[in-house]
Structure formats: structure tokens, C-alpha cells
Design a protein around this motif. Structure first.
Motif, PDB file in Angstrom:
ATOM      1  N   GLY A 178      75.595 -13.181 -29.730  1.00 58.01           N
ATOM      2  CA  GLY A 178      74.513 -12.505 -30.421  1.00 58.01           C
ATOM      3  C   GLY A 178      74.989 -11.849 -31.694  1.00 58.01           C
ATOM      4  O   GLY A 178      76.132 -12.039 -32.117  1.00 58.01           O
ATOM      5  N   PRO A 179      74.127 -11.088 -32.348  1.00 61.23           N
ATOM      6  CA  PRO A 179      74.503 -10.411 -33.584  1.00 61.23           C
ATOM      7  C   PRO A 179      75.688  -9.485 -33.352  1.00 61.23           C
ATOM      8  O   PRO A 179      75.829  -8.886 -32.291  1.00 61.23           O
ATOM      9  N   LEU A 180      76.557  -9.375 -34.341  1.00 65.36           N
ATOM     10  CA  LEU A 180      77.758  -8.550 -34.216  1.00 65.36           C
ATOM     11  C   LEU A 180      77.701  -7.374 -35.178  1.00 65.36           C
ATOM     12  O   LEU A 180      77.268  -7.501 -36.305  1.00 65.36           O
ATOM     13  N   PHE A 181      78.184  -6.234 -34.730  1.00 63.76           N
ATOM     14  CA  PHE A 181      78.320  -5.023 -35.545  1.00 63.76           C
ATOM     15  C   PHE A 181      79.686  -5.126 -36.173  1.00 63.76           C
ATOM     16  O   PHE A 181      80.664  -4.923 -35.485  1.00 63.76           O
ATOM     17  N   SER A 207      88.207   3.228 -47.885  1.00 63.70           N
ATOM     18  CA  SER A 207      86.957   2.482 -47.783  1.00 63.70           C
ATOM     19  C   SER A 207      86.579   2.293 -46.323  1.00 63.70           C
ATOM     20  O   SER A 207      87.438   2.240 -45.444  1.00 63.70           O
ATOM     21  N   TRP A 208      85.287   2.208 -46.055  1.00 62.47           N
ATOM     22  CA  TRP A 208      84.778   1.925 -44.710  1.00 62.47           C
ATOM     23  C   TRP A 208      84.490   0.439 -44.639  1.00 62.47           C
ATOM     24  O   TRP A 208      83.763  -0.099 -45.469  1.00 62.47           O
ATOM     25  N   ARG A 209      85.072  -0.234 -43.647  1.00 63.11           N
ATOM     26  CA  ARG A 209      84.884  -1.682 -43.512  1.00 63.11           C
ATOM     27  C   ARG A 209      84.248  -1.987 -42.164  1.00 63.11           C
ATOM     28  O   ARG A 209      84.621  -1.427 -41.164  1.00 63.11           O
ATOM     29  N   PHE A 226      77.174  10.939 -56.179  1.00 65.09           N
ATOM     30  CA  PHE A 226      77.610   9.552 -56.339  1.00 65.09           C
ATOM     31  C   PHE A 226      76.382   8.672 -56.570  1.00 65.09           C
ATOM     32  O   PHE A 226      75.824   8.110 -55.619  1.00 65.09           O
ATOM     33  N   PRO A 227      75.929   8.554 -57.803  1.00 61.21           N
ATOM     34  CA  PRO A 227      74.675   7.841 -58.105  1.00 61.21           C
ATOM     35  C   PRO A 227      74.661   6.377 -57.658  1.00 61.21           C
ATOM     36  O   PRO A 227      73.595   5.824 -57.396  1.00 61.21           O
ATOM     37  N   LYS A 228      75.830   5.749 -57.557  1.00 56.89           N
ATOM     38  CA  LYS A 228      75.889   4.334 -57.200  1.00 56.89           C
ATOM     39  C   LYS A 228      76.138   4.113 -55.707  1.00 56.89           C
ATOM     40  O   LYS A 228      76.306   2.977 -55.270  1.00 56.89           O
ATOM     41  N   ALA A 229      76.132   5.167 -54.933  1.00 60.02           N
ATOM     42  CA  ALA A 229      76.452   5.051 -53.507  1.00 60.02           C
ATOM     43  C   ALA A 229      75.425   4.195 -52.775  1.00 60.02           C
ATOM     44  O   ALA A 229      74.228   4.215 -53.089  1.00 60.02           O
ATOM     45  N   GLU A 230      75.901   3.446 -51.793  1.00 60.72           N
ATOM     46  CA  GLU A 230      75.032   2.612 -50.967  1.00 60.72           C
ATOM     47  C   GLU A 230      75.279   2.909 -49.487  1.00 60.72           C
ATOM     48  O   GLU A 230      76.429   3.072 -49.060  1.00 60.72           O
ATOM     49  N   LEU A 231      74.201   2.936 -48.719  1.00 63.22           N
ATOM     50  CA  LEU A 231      74.302   3.166 -47.286  1.00 63.22           C
ATOM     51  C   LEU A 231      74.954   1.959 -46.610  1.00 63.22           C
ATOM     52  O   LEU A 231      74.593   0.811 -46.881  1.00 63.22           O
ATOM     53  N   LEU A 232      75.916   2.230 -45.724  1.00 59.21           N
ATOM     54  CA  LEU A 232      76.546   1.176 -44.935  1.00 59.21           C
ATOM     55  C   LEU A 232      76.043   1.185 -43.497  1.00 59.21           C
ATOM     56  O   LEU A 232      75.680   0.138 -42.960  1.00 59.21           O
ATOM     57  N   VAL A 233      76.043   2.350 -42.879  1.00 60.05           N
ATOM     58  CA  VAL A 233      75.621   2.467 -41.482  1.00 60.05           C
ATOM     59  C   VAL A 233      74.950   3.807 -41.258  1.00 60.05           C
ATOM     60  O   VAL A 233      75.382   4.822 -41.811  1.00 60.05           O
ATOM     61  N   PRO A 284      75.427  -6.364 -40.303  1.00 59.19           N
ATOM     62  CA  PRO A 284      76.792  -6.725 -39.890  1.00 59.19           C
ATOM     63  C   PRO A 284      77.537  -7.520 -40.946  1.00 59.19           C
ATOM     64  O   PRO A 284      76.958  -8.319 -41.686  1.00 59.19           O
ATOM     65  N   LEU A 285      78.837  -7.293 -40.970  1.00 58.13           N
ATOM     66  CA  LEU A 285      79.710  -8.025 -41.888  1.00 58.13           C
ATOM     67  C   LEU A 285      79.971  -9.429 -41.374  1.00 58.13           C
ATOM     68  O   LEU A 285      80.257 -10.344 -42.146  1.00 58.13           O
ATOM     69  N   VAL A 286      79.904  -9.609 -40.054  1.00 60.00           N
ATOM     70  CA  VAL A 286      80.125 -10.919 -39.439  1.00 60.00           C
ATOM     71  C   VAL A 286      78.901 -11.283 -38.613  1.00 60.00           C
ATOM     72  O   VAL A 286      78.016 -10.469 -38.376  1.00 60.00           O
ATOM     73  N   GLY A 287      78.853 -12.528 -38.169  1.00 52.68           N
ATOM     74  CA  GLY A 287      77.691 -12.965 -37.416  1.00 52.68           C
ATOM     75  C   GLY A 287      76.494 -13.136 -38.349  1.00 52.68           C
ATOM     76  O   GLY A 287      76.631 -13.489 -39.520  1.00 52.68           O
ATOM     77  N   GLU A 288      75.325 -12.874 -37.823  1.00 50.24           N
ATOM     78  CA  GLU A 288      74.100 -12.990 -38.620  1.00 50.24           C
ATOM     79  C   GLU A 288      73.973 -11.754 -39.510  1.00 50.24           C
ATOM     80  O   GLU A 288      73.787 -10.646 -39.024  1.00 50.24           O
TER      81      GLU A 288
END
Length: 201
Positions: free
Chosen positions: A198-201, A121-123, A61-68, A160-164
Motif C-alpha cells: 500500500g501507500p508508504l510514508f 534537512s527533513w527527509r 521563511f517566506p519560501k517554506a513548504e509544509l512536509l508533514v 510520501p517520497l516513495v510509493g504512490e
């Protein structure tokens, strides 16, 4: 467990966001160190492991991006980050159809498992881009300087998707992706609770 059940099982405690497609996870060295401590001498760095895993994923998957990237100490909570040896990497393939998420498990000894593909999808996080300019040990040292000397079982790399929305390490004592720990900014080195504003995961 089928994939739908796995999706339901993985709930990020802080935000209530479902992490679709990801099943839950269940210094200088002396020759006089114990066997457990000495295993760090045979480790590669987290950045090196990430580079190797990325090659495996991008071959398909050449366009893959790391999420976690989520690491665990198999022996339980620890103050020695070299004991956080077992990692799993979650990638978004960027595909509109077919395989949307890839999970790869790997260890700091260089062992890399066969990728696991998911159609969901992973959200829960934004793409984690750029090199790792701060090691887990360095991040933990920042916490120690703040007076936080707790032992942790889980360490994660996440934007994180939310928070900072900044690149962070999350240190958790017992619950992967939970509130029981602290976040350390990879680029700004700012630390604070994962929850309570604080920061949220």
C-alpha cells in the motif's frame, strides 16, 4: 538530546528513511455531551490551524513548504477524530544554508508554540501543497465504510517520497509513522494499508 541524536532517533518504520531534524512525538454536538466530547465545540478546523501556523512560519521563511502534519490523540487511540487535537507541523525552509527545517507544535484549540529551527534537512516526504479538501473525520469515515473501525492514536498528512506520491492521510494505532494502519487519499479517497504494497510514508 542533541540534534544529531534526535535525527537518529526518528526513523520512519516503513521505509527506513531517516526523518532528519524531527524529534519523536511522544459533527453535531449537544449540550448533554460529556466534557471530553464537548471540547470539539471549541476547536478550529485542521485547515484553519494549518493556515495560522503557515503565517507564523512564513513570517520568518517566506519560501517554506509544509512536509508533514502529524496529529496525536493525547488520551490514546480513538474512533473520534476530534480527539486528535495535538499537531506538529514540519516545514522545509528552502534554504541552502542555515536553518533548513522548522517544526511548530499547535493544538486545535488554536494554541501555537514557538517554532523550533533545525540546520538539518527533513527527509521522508514531498512538499504537501494545496488546501485540505478532506477532513480527518471524513477520511476516517471512508475507512469505516470499508469495514475498518479500529481506534487510532496518530493521524498524519503526507505526500510520501516513495510509493504512490499522492496526498494522503495516514492513520496509525500506536506507532507514529509506522505500518500499523491505513492510508486514505485526500483527493481520490482511495484507501489501503500503509504497508504490504500500500501507500508508504
Amino acid at each position: 538530546m542533541d540534534f544529531k541524536s534526535a535525527v537518529i532517533a526518528v526513523v520512519i518504520t516503513v521505509t527506513g528513511v531517516q526523518a532528519a531534524g524531527v524529534p519523536p512525538a511522544s459533527a453535531v454536538h449537544s449540550p448533554h455531551l460529556s466534557t471530553v466530547e464537548n471540547r470539539a465545540t471549541n476547536q478550529i478546523t485542521l485547515q484553519e490551524l494549518l493556515d495560522r501556523v503557515s503565517v507564523v512560519v512564513h513570517n520568518s521563511f517566506p519560501k517554506a513548504e509544509l512536509l508533514v502534519a502529524s496529529g496525536e490523540s493525547p488520551s490514546g487511540p480513538t474512533r473520534d477524530m476530534s480527539h486528535v487535537t495535538d499537531w506538529r507541523f514540519i516545514y522545509s525552509t528552502g534554504a541552502d544554508l542555515g536553518i533548513k527545517t522548522v517544526e511548530v507544535r499547535a493544538t486545535l484549540s488554536g494554541q501555537i508554540s514557538r517554532p523550533i529551527n533545525y540546520k538539518a534537512s527533513w527527509r521522508g516526504a514531498l512538499p504537501f501543497r494545496g488546501s485540505i479538501s478532506l477532513t480527518p473525520t471524513d477520511a476516517y469515515n471512508i475507512l469505516q465504510e470499508m469495514g475498518h473501525r479500529e481506534a487510532y492514536k496518530y493521524v498524519a498528512l503526507v505526500t510520501p517520497l516513495v510509493g504512490e506520491q499522492r496526498r494522503q492521510y495516514h492513520f496509525n494505532r500506536q506507532i507514529e509513522g509506522g505500518c500499523d494502519g491505513y492510508a486514505v487519499g485526500i483527493d481520490d479517497h482511495i484507501a489501503g494499508p500503509i504497508c504490504d504494497g500500500g501507500p508508504l510514508f
